[in-house]
Design a protein around this motif. Structure first.
Motif, PDB file in Angstrom:
ATOM      1  N   ILE B 238       0.788  -1.293  -0.044  1.00 22.74           N
ATOM      2  CA  ILE B 238      -0.133  -0.049  -0.060  1.00 22.74           C
ATOM      3  C   ILE B 238       0.853   1.339   0.004  1.00 22.74           C
ATOM      4  O   ILE B 238       0.476   2.240  -0.904  1.00 22.74           O
ATOM      5  N   LEU B 239       1.690   1.236   0.784  1.00 22.56           N
ATOM      6  CA  LEU B 239       2.845   2.222   0.943  1.00 22.56           C
ATOM      7  C   LEU B 239       3.614   2.883  -0.584  1.00 22.56           C
ATOM      8  O   LEU B 239       3.729   3.572  -1.079  1.00 22.56           O
ATOM      9  N   LEU B 240       4.119   1.561  -1.030  1.00 27.39           N
ATOM     10  CA  LEU B 240       4.650   1.918  -2.155  1.00 27.39           C
ATOM     11  C   LEU B 240       4.108   1.989  -3.348  1.00 27.39           C
ATOM     12  O   LEU B 240       4.486   2.906  -4.473  1.00 27.39           O
ATOM     13  N   THR B 241       2.701   1.477  -3.414  1.00 29.81           N
ATOM     14  CA  THR B 241       1.920   2.167  -4.446  1.00 29.81           C
ATOM     15  C   THR B 241       1.029   3.541  -4.312  1.00 29.81           C
ATOM     16  O   THR B 241       1.116   4.151  -5.393  1.00 29.81           O
ATOM     17  N   ASP B 242       0.942   3.742  -3.181  1.00 29.81           N
ATOM     18  CA  ASP B 242       0.104   4.910  -2.826  1.00 29.81           C
ATOM     19  C   ASP B 242       1.156   6.354  -2.880  1.00 29.81           C
ATOM     20  O   ASP B 242       0.708   7.251  -3.184  1.00 29.81           O
ATOM     21  N   ALA B 243       2.238   5.747  -2.818  1.00 23.63           N
ATOM     22  CA  ALA B 243       3.456   6.752  -2.852  1.00 23.63           C
ATOM     23  C   ALA B 243       3.292   7.630  -4.099  1.00 23.63           C
ATOM     24  O   ALA B 243       3.917   8.661  -4.141  1.00 23.63           O
ATOM     25  N   THR B 272      10.741   4.940   1.374  1.00 20.77           N
ATOM     26  CA  THR B 272      11.633   4.556   2.255  1.00 20.77           C
ATOM     27  C   THR B 272      11.028   3.459   3.226  1.00 20.77           C
ATOM     28  O   THR B 272      11.753   2.366   3.476  1.00 20.77           O
ATOM     29  N   GLU B 273       9.996   3.917   3.740  1.00 18.10           N
ATOM     30  CA  GLU B 273       9.220   3.007   4.918  1.00 18.10           C
ATOM     31  C   GLU B 273       8.847   1.755   4.059  1.00 18.10           C
ATOM     32  O   GLU B 273       9.032   0.610   4.456  1.00 18.10           O
ATOM     33  N   GLY B 274       8.306   1.755   2.892  1.00 17.04           N
ATOM     34  CA  GLY B 274       7.581   0.645   1.939  1.00 17.04           C
ATOM     35  C   GLY B 274       8.859  -0.366   1.726  1.00 17.04           C
ATOM     36  O   GLY B 274       8.695  -1.535   2.092  1.00 17.04           O
ATOM     37  N   ILE B 275      10.271   0.412   1.569  1.00 19.75           N
ATOM     38  CA  ILE B 275      11.069  -0.657   1.151  1.00 19.75           C
ATOM     39  C   ILE B 275      11.919  -1.530   2.301  1.00 19.75           C
ATOM     40  O   ILE B 275      12.095  -2.618   2.129  1.00 19.75           O
ATOM     41  N   THR B 276      11.775  -0.746   3.433  1.00 24.87           N
ATOM     42  CA  THR B 276      12.200  -1.473   4.636  1.00 24.87           C
ATOM     43  C   THR B 276      11.304  -2.652   5.010  1.00 24.87           C
ATOM     44  O   THR B 276      11.751  -3.639   5.326  1.00 24.87           O
ATOM     45  N   LEU B 277      10.064  -2.180   4.674  1.00 26.76           N
ATOM     46  CA  LEU B 277       9.000  -3.356   5.075  1.00 26.76           C
ATOM     47  C   LEU B 277       9.058  -4.285   4.040  1.00 26.76           C
ATOM     48  O   LEU B 277       9.063  -5.670   4.394  1.00 26.76           O
ATOM     49  N   VAL B 278       9.220  -4.279   2.747  1.00 26.34           N
ATOM     50  CA  VAL B 278       9.238  -5.341   1.736  1.00 26.34           C
ATOM     51  C   VAL B 278      10.383  -6.261   2.068  1.00 26.34           C
ATOM     52  O   VAL B 278      10.371  -7.213   2.072  1.00 26.34           O
ATOM     53  N   ILE B 296       7.612  -5.648  -6.778  1.00 26.27           N
ATOM     54  CA  ILE B 296       7.479  -5.058  -8.082  1.00 26.27           C
ATOM     55  C   ILE B 296       7.287  -3.566  -8.074  1.00 26.27           C
ATOM     56  O   ILE B 296       7.857  -2.897  -8.672  1.00 26.27           O
ATOM     57  N   ALA B 297       6.297  -2.876  -7.068  1.00 24.78           N
ATOM     58  CA  ALA B 297       5.990  -1.784  -6.735  1.00 24.78           C
ATOM     59  C   ALA B 297       7.492  -1.009  -6.391  1.00 24.78           C
ATOM     60  O   ALA B 297       7.742   0.104  -7.159  1.00 24.78           O
ATOM     61  N   ALA B 298       8.382  -1.585  -5.812  1.00 23.45           N
ATOM     62  CA  ALA B 298       9.495  -0.714  -5.333  1.00 23.45           C
ATOM     63  C   ALA B 298      10.561  -1.037  -6.360  1.00 23.45           C
ATOM     64  O   ALA B 298      11.247  -0.007  -6.526  1.00 23.45           O
ATOM     65  N   VAL B 299      10.466  -1.667  -7.456  1.00 26.62           N
ATOM     66  CA  VAL B 299      11.339  -1.627  -8.614  1.00 26.62           C
ATOM     67  C   VAL B 299      10.992  -0.371  -9.456  1.00 26.62           C
ATOM     68  O   VAL B 299      11.843   0.245  -9.640  1.00 26.62           O
ATOM     69  N   HIS B 300       9.776   0.070  -9.392  1.00 26.01           N
ATOM     70  CA  HIS B 300       9.236   0.997 -10.251  1.00 26.01           C
ATOM     71  C   HIS B 300       9.606   2.272  -9.367  1.00 26.01           C
ATOM     72  O   HIS B 300      10.191   3.241  -9.999  1.00 26.01           O
ATOM     73  N   ASP B 301       9.410   2.392  -8.042  1.00 24.13           N
ATOM     74  CA  ASP B 301       9.572   3.402  -7.160  1.00 24.13           C
ATOM     75  C   ASP B 301      11.216   3.836  -7.191  1.00 24.13           C
ATOM     76  O   ASP B 301      11.430   4.937  -7.139  1.00 24.13           O
ATOM     77  N   LEU B 317       9.966 -11.390 -10.921  1.00 26.14           N
ATOM     78  CA  LEU B 317       8.876 -11.235  -9.673  1.00 26.14           C
ATOM     79  C   LEU B 317       7.765 -11.778 -10.014  1.00 26.14           C
ATOM     80  O   LEU B 317       6.991 -12.736  -9.237  1.00 26.14           O
ATOM     81  N   TYR B 318       7.059 -11.154 -11.405  1.00 29.71           N
ATOM     82  CA  TYR B 318       5.710 -11.896 -11.581  1.00 29.71           C
ATOM     83  C   TYR B 318       5.799 -13.420 -11.871  1.00 29.71           C
ATOM     84  O   TYR B 318       4.944 -14.001 -11.772  1.00 29.71           O
ATOM     85  N   ASP B 319       6.986 -13.998 -12.409  1.00 28.21           N
ATOM     86  CA  ASP B 319       7.038 -15.322 -12.555  1.00 28.21           C
ATOM     87  C   ASP B 319       6.907 -16.082 -11.245  1.00 28.21           C
ATOM     88  O   ASP B 319       5.893 -16.969 -11.152  1.00 28.21           O
ATOM     89  N   LEU B 320       7.460 -15.527 -10.184  1.00 23.32           N
ATOM     90  CA  LEU B 320       7.279 -16.054  -8.832  1.00 23.32           C
ATOM     91  C   LEU B 320       5.692 -15.634  -8.478  1.00 23.32           C
ATOM     92  O   LEU B 320       5.073 -16.808  -7.935  1.00 23.32           O
ATOM     93  N   LEU B 321       5.126 -14.564  -8.880  1.00 24.38           N
ATOM     94  CA  LEU B 321       3.794 -14.272  -8.281  1.00 24.38           C
ATOM     95  C   LEU B 321       2.750 -15.033  -8.931  1.00 24.38           C
ATOM     96  O   LEU B 321       2.016 -15.648  -8.326  1.00 24.38           O
TER      97      LEU B 321
END
Lengths: 115, 412
Positions: B238-243, B272-278, B296-301, B317-321
């Motif tokens: 949510i953090l990494l997408t909503d950023a 930053t907060e989202g990346i620590t959590l992910v 995946i969101a973090a790679v974009h961010d 990452l999508y292959d794993l997903l």
């Protein structure tokens, strides 16, 4: 002697529309019925509304699909019943999942408690 | 700020921060959701008057809880069971209401797990979550899901009746069931977030109210269940997408594609907060679906520009997903990523089998993806057909305008 399960079906919307007084009359009629056939009756209960029902089906992958609905499927017919005593719905569902149901599923419906 | 305005702001703040805590604790006294809600609403109304006279208390949550509980005990004493329409909620008998420190977290969790119980329909779970955990009025919940207020009122009443009559217990599930039940809670919060992030219908693309509620809920869940990797992954997602929220719309409310967004407007603190959590969520093997989506969101961010995006890592990452969660929507997103990593031709090929998916029939993003790849390949006529198909399926006004613009850009 043989045993038979008599299932009571009713139009819930019509019951609601008829109101409290009408349901009082129906309860009284059930009372008369139970007195008259006391020697033949082995048990019986009123159920809570179908909106309180929970249905369970095998999901085909070793687990279960639990849905908030009565078991309404035209190709399956009522095949039997168990009366289960449990402290809450979680426990009742856990027991219900152990019922053999290869060709269908089960519905868990609370028994109505009159106070 | 006047005293009245300061008090109103303090009450509004306490409503957002403390509602779930106050209600969850009050339910322990009443064992009746309706009565507890009434007492909590009453406590907030009293706070407006009392805090204006005596000042805002140091611990507003405790003040509200005490007031709501006192009101509940008072009503129960005075009226007994006369006003009770539904049977009492079922609790664990061995868990006394002692108000101990550990119980605080547990009470909110009881409310979470009751609202998101699998024996309730998903739409009822979502409605109860907004109502009981966020303190939304029935009108607000109805507006959030674009249904009429009486419809939503009936849905909530029915769900509460089922909880009471079928004896859905007011408790935190045992450890053996916890993983499955936490998953159900995460799905509800994620659904709230996605509904707010890209509203499926209506005039606005982003429903800020829903996004904020979902973020608050994810934060609360993470505070209550800090060691559940799926919860950590969900908050990160949510953090990494909503950023990117502020960069997703032009000033006139029209859509800005990810590639065209002004990355300086992305919320760096949230990233930053989202990346620590992910990172934390990914330490658990195998990683869960929210953690993978967050990654995946973090790679974009983290990409300094759209061109510098590491699409091969995203495909990986999508292959794993897809392996973990074989949903057609995930497969669609994977196909889009392939199109960026290996070219439009490869993307189009990856999209091909998805046309057969019944779950994607009526899903506009499949036609949009096909249209974009066809456009990049210079196959304008086919691209036009695909955009027109997407337009027929899109009910969100902002997305419609965007597609009309793309279609016009193709020329006659």
């Amino acid at each position: 002697m043989a045993q038979y399960l008599v299932l009571i079906y009713q139009d819930e919307a019509a019951v609601d529309a008829a109101g409290r007084q009408a349901s009082g009359e129906v309860y009284a009629e059930h009372g008369q019925f139970m007195t008259k056939y006391e020697s033949a009756l082995r048990g019986g209960n009123a159920l809570e509304r179908s909106s309180t029902a929970t249905s369970i089906r095998p999901d085909g992958a070793g687990g279960f699909t639990v849905t908030d609905a009565p078991f309404a499927e035209t190709k399956e017919a009522l095949g039997g019943y168990y009366l289960v005593e449990a402290p809450d719905l979680d426990e009742a569902v856990a027991i219900a999942k152990q019922v053999p149901m290869a060709e269908g599923g089960v519905e868990v419906r609370p028994i109505r408690v009159f106070d | 700020m006047t005293v009245g305005a300061a008090v109103a702001a303090a009450v509004a703040d306490a409503h957002r921060r403390e509602w779930a805590f106050v209600l969850a604790t009050t339910v322990r006294v009443t064992r009746d959701l309706d009565l507890a809600e009434e007492c909590v609403q009453d406590a907030y109304a009293r706070a407006l008057r009392s805090w204006a006279e005596d000042g805002v208390p140091r611990n507003p949550g405790a003040w509200l809880t005490t007031t709501a509980r006192r009101r509940a005990l008072d009503l129960l004493r005075r009226e007994g069971t006369a006003r009770r329409a539904l049977p009492l909620l079922v609790e664990d008998e061995e868990a006394p209401d002692d108000g101990g420190a550990d119980e605080v977290g547990d009470d909110r969790l009881r409310l979470v797990f009751t609202a998101c119980h699998p024996a309730l329909a998903r739409e009822a779970q979502v409605a109860l979550t907004l109502r009981l955990l966020c303190g939304c009025s029935t009108a607000e919940v109805a507006r959030a899901f674009l249904v009429a207020e009486p419809t939503m009122a009936a849905r909530i009443t029915r769900a509460k009746k089922k909880i009471a009559a079928a004896r859905i217990p007011y408790r935190v599930p045992p450890v053996a069931e916890l993983a499955e039940r936490v998953e159900a809670v995460c799905e509800v919060v994620h659904l709230l977030f996605t509904t707010g992030h890209a509203a499926p219908a209506g005039a606005d693309l982003i429903r800020r109210d829903l996004v904020e509620r979902a973020l608050d809920l994810a934060r609360m869940l993470h505070a209550l269940l800090p060691r559940r990797p799926e919860v950590t992954g969900l908050l990160a997602l949510i953090l990494l997408t909503d950023a990117r929220r502020e960069a997703r719309l032009h000033d006139d409310g029209s859509l800005v594609l990810l590639a065209d967004q002004d990355r300086r407007r992305w919320d760096r603190a949230a990233i930053t907060e989202g990346i620590t959590l992910v990172r934390e969520a990914l330490r658990h093997r195998p990683p869960g679906r929210y953690a993978l989506m967050a990654a995946i969101a973090a790679v974009h961010d983290e990409a300094p520009s759209a061109d510098a995006t590491d699409w091969h890592e995203i495909v990986g990452l999508y292959d794993l997903l897809v392996a973990l969660w074989p949903s057609p929507v995930v497969a669609l997103n994977r196909a889009v990523a392939i199109g960026f990593a290996d070219g439009a031709d490869a993307g189009l090929k990856a999209l091909e089998p998805l046309g057969e998916e019944p779950q994607l029939a009526g899903y506009p993003y499949l036609a949009v993806a096909r249209a974009e790849f066809l456009q990049r390949l210079g196959r304008s006529d086919e691209a036009r057909d695909a955009y027109e198909e997407a337009l027929l399926l899109t009910e969100n006004a902002v997305e419609r305008d965007h597609l009309v613009g793309r279609l016009a850009a193709l020329g006659p």
